[in-house]
Design a protein around this motif. Structure first.
Motif, PDB file in Angstrom:
ATOM      1  N   THR A  27     -30.148   5.023  -4.530  1.00  0.00           N
ATOM      2  CA  THR A  27     -31.061   3.938  -4.290  1.00  0.00           C
ATOM      3  C   THR A  27     -30.313   3.126  -3.364  1.00  0.00           C
ATOM      4  O   THR A  27     -31.187   2.858  -2.366  1.00  0.00           O
ATOM      5  N   ALA A  28     -29.306   2.771  -3.528  1.00  0.00           N
ATOM      6  CA  ALA A  28     -28.311   1.871  -2.406  1.00  0.00           C
ATOM      7  C   ALA A  28     -28.383   2.520  -1.276  1.00  0.00           C
ATOM      8  O   ALA A  28     -28.514   1.921  -0.026  1.00  0.00           O
ATOM      9  N   ALA A  29     -28.243   3.860  -1.063  1.00  0.00           N
ATOM     10  CA  ALA A  29     -27.950   4.570   0.301  1.00  0.00           C
ATOM     11  C   ALA A  29     -29.321   4.827   0.800  1.00  0.00           C
ATOM     12  O   ALA A  29     -29.305   4.826   2.029  1.00  0.00           O
ATOM     13  N   SER A  30     -30.409   4.934   0.028  1.00  0.00           N
ATOM     14  CA  SER A  30     -31.790   4.964   0.746  1.00  0.00           C
ATOM     15  C   SER A  30     -31.905   3.725   1.343  1.00  0.00           C
ATOM     16  O   SER A  30     -32.765   3.494   2.459  1.00  0.00           O
ATOM     17  N   ALA A  31     -31.838   2.515   0.657  1.00  0.00           N
ATOM     18  CA  ALA A  31     -31.992   1.429   1.115  1.00  0.00           C
ATOM     19  C   ALA A  31     -31.237   1.036   2.628  1.00  0.00           C
ATOM     20  O   ALA A  31     -31.794   0.601   3.519  1.00  0.00           O
ATOM     21  N   SER A  32     -30.032   1.437   2.454  1.00  0.00           N
ATOM     22  CA  SER A  32     -29.148   1.101   3.589  1.00  0.00           C
ATOM     23  C   SER A  32     -29.619   2.086   4.915  1.00  0.00           C
ATOM     24  O   SER A  32     -29.774   1.548   6.080  1.00  0.00           O
TER      25      SER A  32
END
Length: 356
Positions: A136-141
């Motif tokens: 999820t965080a990688a997608s946001a970044s």
């Protein structure tokens, strides 16, 4: 009983296919593989998005298990199949019980099952809350990088919601080269917001970190805004808060009223997935009767088919795709297998002769 991984597999009686050994992967092992590899993880997520856009995935709708006696809680099944070089099938089974936080334990817990591409046999059961938060965080970044390309680099970051996902998003932004002059945070719980500020300070985050008194303050003072709440329905209704045209990472999906989306450019991860389950884009479709408010997917942006405008707010609403969990889970599995650290359950598959 568990043993250290051996690369051998068990042949079926016909000898043409092999049953993979079944491994159990702990959260500690997952974290040991992923920690400090934010850039590599973002690259894996980008490749999974590209494969999905090319049709080299199977990603059916998520299934929501809900409870009449626990209306705020749910357990979600995300089946998926990922092609490319990874070639793995599987299922994420993730629960969200918001009341857990009052007892001091995380809201979400999860497991990920990986299935062998050729035989269909499951070959790993992995603790997956860390995998889920990381993807999820990688997608946001990843989205932040692509959506900010045609505008000045953000100098002010804002978080609405200060739980585990917010912490992971900050970790991935920092781990992929982002830094900010100012970071604003807001949470319904002032104690949680203060604890998050301390967490950021201890992580070495550069810039001034401020706990704000309202969502409006965070939004108006931030060039890049992260919504990471457990909101079940929109609570942000005024498009004027976004007049400065920020990029918004709408990770929690249900914070923004249709009026905000209609005044913005809208990018999603997958149109069919995102326009369901009462997400903000789903509510906007219901209101307007069409999908013309959507500008495209993140894969469209990456391929150059869509260019996010600089003269409007840009909102990224990712529903979360099971293929992303598979990409990251298989990466963890392969790293552990390569280092001989997998823990295999001996004889997990016991009956391998059809006739006994």
């Amino acid at each position: 009983m568990t043993t250290v991984y051996s690369p051998t597999t068990r042949s079926t009686p016909a000898g043409t296919l092999r049953v993979p050994p079944f491994a159990v992967v702990s959260g500690a092992q997952v974290q040991s593989v992923l920690q400090g590899r934010e850039q590599r993880i973002v690259e894996l997520i980008e490749e999974a998005y590209r494969l999905h856009a090319e049709g080299d995935t199977v990603n059916p709708p998520s299934y929501f298990l809900r409870f009449d006696d626990r209306p705020t809680s749910r357990i979600i099944a995300l089946p998926a199949s990922l092609g490319g070089e990874t070639r793995v099938d599987g299922l994420k089974w993730i629960s969200s019980f918001p009341q857990n936080t009052t007892a001091g334990i995380p809201r979400a817990s999860a497991v990920l099952i990986l299935n062998d591409h050729d035989t269909g046999y499951p070959f790993a059961c992995m603790e997956s809350s860390i995998i889920s938060a990381s993807r999820t965080a990688a997608s946001a970044s990843l989205a932040a990088g692509w959506l900010c390309r045609n505008r000045p680099r953000p100098v002010s970051l804002g978080f609405v919601g200060t739980g585990l996902i917010a912490r992971y998003v900050h970790t991935f932004l920092a781990g992929t080269g982002w830094s900010f002059d100012n970071i604003g945070v807001y949470d319904l719980s002032h104690d949680n917001a203060t604890a998050f500020r301390c967490c950021l300070e201890q992580s070495g985050a550069a810039g001034r970190i401020t706990v704000h008194d309202s969502v409006e303050q965070v939004v108006r003072l931030s060039d890049l805004v992260v919504f990471a709440t457990v909101a079940a329905r929109p609570h942000v209704h005024d498009p004027a808060w976004f007049a400065h045209r920020p990029v918004v990472l709408h990770v929690s999906l249900r914070d923004l009223a249709p009026a905000v989306l209609l005044a913005s450019a809208n990018i999603v991860d997958d149109v069919e997935h995102c326009l369901r389950a009462d997400t903000s884009p789903h509510l906007t479709e219901r209101l307007t009767g069409n999908r013309r408010f959507l500008d495209g997917t993140l894969a469209d942006v990456m391929s150059g088919r869509v260019t996010p405008p600089a003269d409007r707010p840009v909102v990224f609403s990712p529903f979360g795709l099971g293929v992303l969990d598979l990409a990251l889970g298989k990466y963890v599995y392969d790293r552990l297998a390569g280092s001989g650290e997998l823990h295999v359950v001996d004889d997990f598959f016991h009956e391998l002769n059809r006739y006994g």
